[in-house]
Design a protein around this motif. Sequence first.
Motif, short mmCIF file in Angstrom:
data_model
loop_
_atom_site.label_atom_id
_atom_site.label_comp_id
_atom_site.label_asym_id
_atom_site.label_seq_id
_atom_site.Cartn_x
_atom_site.Cartn_y
_atom_site.Cartn_z
N LEU A 1 0.85 -1.19 0.00
CA LEU A 1 0.00 0.00 0.00
C LEU A 1 0.88 1.23 0.00
CD1 LEU A 1 -2.78 1.44 0.33
CD2 LEU A 1 -2.41 1.27 2.81
N PHE A 2 0.68 2.09 -0.98
CA PHE A 2 1.33 3.41 -0.99
C PHE A 2 0.24 4.44 -0.73
CE2 PHE A 2 2.04 7.44 -3.00
CZ PHE A 2 3.23 7.83 -2.42
N VAL A 3 0.52 5.35 0.20
CA VAL A 3 -0.42 6.43 0.51
C VAL A 3 0.35 7.74 0.40
CG1 VAL A 3 -1.91 7.45 2.26
CG2 VAL A 3 -1.76 4.96 2.06
N GLY A 4 -0.13 8.62 -0.47
CA GLY A 4 0.46 9.95 -0.61
C GLY A 4 -0.32 10.93 0.23
N THR A 5 0.37 11.67 1.10
CA THR A 5 -0.29 12.60 2.00
C THR A 5 0.23 14.02 1.81
OG1 THR A 5 1.33 12.19 3.74
CG2 THR A 5 -0.65 10.82 3.76
N THR A 6 -0.55 14.97 2.27
CA THR A 6 -0.14 16.37 2.24
C THR A 6 0.84 16.60 3.38
OG1 THR A 6 -2.30 17.01 1.35
CG2 THR A 6 -0.95 18.77 2.31
N ARG A 7 2.05 17.02 3.04
CA ARG A 7 3.06 17.27 4.07
C ARG A 7 3.06 18.76 4.44
NH1 ARG A 7 6.09 15.67 -0.42
NH2 ARG A 7 6.85 17.48 -1.58
N ARG A 8 3.56 19.04 5.61
CA ARG A 8 3.58 20.41 6.16
C ARG A 8 4.56 21.31 5.42
NH1 ARG A 8 0.18 23.18 8.58
NH2 ARG A 8 -0.24 21.53 10.03
N LEU A 9 5.77 20.81 5.11
CA LEU A 9 6.81 21.65 4.49
C LEU A 9 7.25 21.09 3.15
CD1 LEU A 9 9.08 22.31 7.60
CD2 LEU A 9 7.47 23.91 6.54
N GLY B 1 -10.33 17.92 -4.90
CA GLY B 1 -10.80 18.95 -3.97
C GLY B 1 -9.66 19.30 -3.03
N GLU B 2 -10.03 19.84 -1.88
CA GLU B 2 -9.04 20.27 -0.90
C GLU B 2 -8.59 19.11 -0.02
OE1 GLU B 2 -9.12 23.37 2.75
OE2 GLU B 2 -9.80 24.16 0.82
N VAL B 3 -7.27 18.98 0.13
CA VAL B 3 -6.69 17.92 0.97
C VAL B 3 -5.77 18.59 1.99
CG1 VAL B 3 -5.40 15.76 1.03
CG2 VAL B 3 -6.82 16.31 -0.98
N PRO B 4 -6.24 18.72 3.24
CA PRO B 4 -5.43 19.38 4.27
C PRO B 4 -4.17 18.60 4.64
CG PRO B 4 -7.75 19.23 4.92
CD PRO B 4 -7.57 18.37 3.70
N VAL B 5 -3.27 19.26 5.33
CA VAL B 5 -2.04 18.65 5.81
C VAL B 5 -2.39 17.41 6.64
CG1 VAL B 5 -0.07 18.96 7.38
CG2 VAL B 5 -0.71 20.78 5.78
N GLY B 6 -1.65 16.32 6.36
CA GLY B 6 -1.82 15.08 7.09
C GLY B 6 -2.83 14.13 6.48
N GLU B 7 -3.65 14.60 5.54
CA GLU B 7 -4.64 13.72 4.92
C GLU B 7 -4.12 13.17 3.61
OE1 GLU B 7 -8.64 15.24 4.80
OE2 GLU B 7 -8.55 15.90 6.88
N SER B 8 -4.72 12.07 3.18
CA SER B 8 -4.26 11.34 1.99
C SER B 8 -4.91 11.87 0.73
CB SER B 8 -4.61 9.86 2.12
OG SER B 8 -4.04 9.35 3.29
N SER B 9 -4.09 12.01 -0.32
CA SER B 9 -4.60 12.41 -1.62
C SER B 9 -4.67 11.24 -2.59
CB SER B 9 -3.74 13.52 -2.22
OG SER B 9 -2.39 13.14 -2.25
N VAL B 10 -3.87 10.20 -2.34
CA VAL B 10 -3.86 9.05 -3.24
C VAL B 10 -3.48 7.79 -2.47
CG1 VAL B 10 -1.46 9.42 -3.99
CG2 VAL B 10 -3.05 8.20 -5.50
N ALA B 11 -4.09 6.68 -2.89
CA ALA B 11 -3.73 5.37 -2.33
C ALA B 11 -3.66 4.37 -3.47
CB ALA B 11 -4.75 4.92 -1.29
N VAL B 12 -2.54 3.66 -3.54
CA VAL B 12 -2.34 2.61 -4.54
C VAL B 12 -2.02 1.34 -3.77
CG1 VAL B 12 -0.86 1.78 -6.41
CG2 VAL B 12 -1.50 4.21 -6.30
N ALA B 13 -2.81 0.30 -4.00
CA ALA B 13 -2.58 -0.99 -3.34
C ALA B 13 -2.47 -2.06 -4.40
CB ALA B 13 -3.71 -1.31 -2.37
N VAL B 14 -1.48 -2.95 -4.23
CA VAL B 14 -1.24 -4.02 -5.18
C VAL B 14 -0.96 -5.30 -4.39
CG1 VAL B 14 0.27 -4.88 -7.02
CG2 VAL B 14 -0.27 -2.45 -6.90
#
Length: 145
Positions: free
Chosen positions: A28-36, A81-94
């Motif tokens: 599972l890859f999860v891309g999240t919004t990072r702070r910096l 839409g809007e994805v705040p810091v710490g939340e996931s924008s994409v998930a890829v599972a294989v």
Amino acid sequence: MLEIVTYKIDEQGVLNSVKSELAGACVLFVGTTRRLTAGKETMTLEYQAYIEMAINEIYRLRQRACADWPITQCSIVHRIGEVPVGESSVAVAVSSPHRVAAFESASWIMDTLKKDVPIWKKEVWTDGTGEWIHPVDNRQSSRRE
């Protein structure tokens, strides 16, 4: 599971969707919004998509990955839409019989999704400015952070 959503991604649900008795590996890859990013403080990311075309391209990515690796199951979920810091924008599972194919295919799917799928990302910083970000070669992206 191939979806574009406007709500929080259920990462565990994405992972569960690829589990199989035929697979010895699930990635599972999860891309999240990072702070910096590059010294700037991020407030949020905003994603827009040409949804019909994006879904077609995501379906095509899954077909290509399944042709190139022994994939048991594959799920791709992208948020718009809007994805705040710490939340996931994409998930890829294989899932795959073996880990190497699962890791390689998930990495290829993510890299190709960023380049080929008509989903656009805008970084909005805490100073009120923002910028549309275009994908870069993944070998260079870690150097800019």
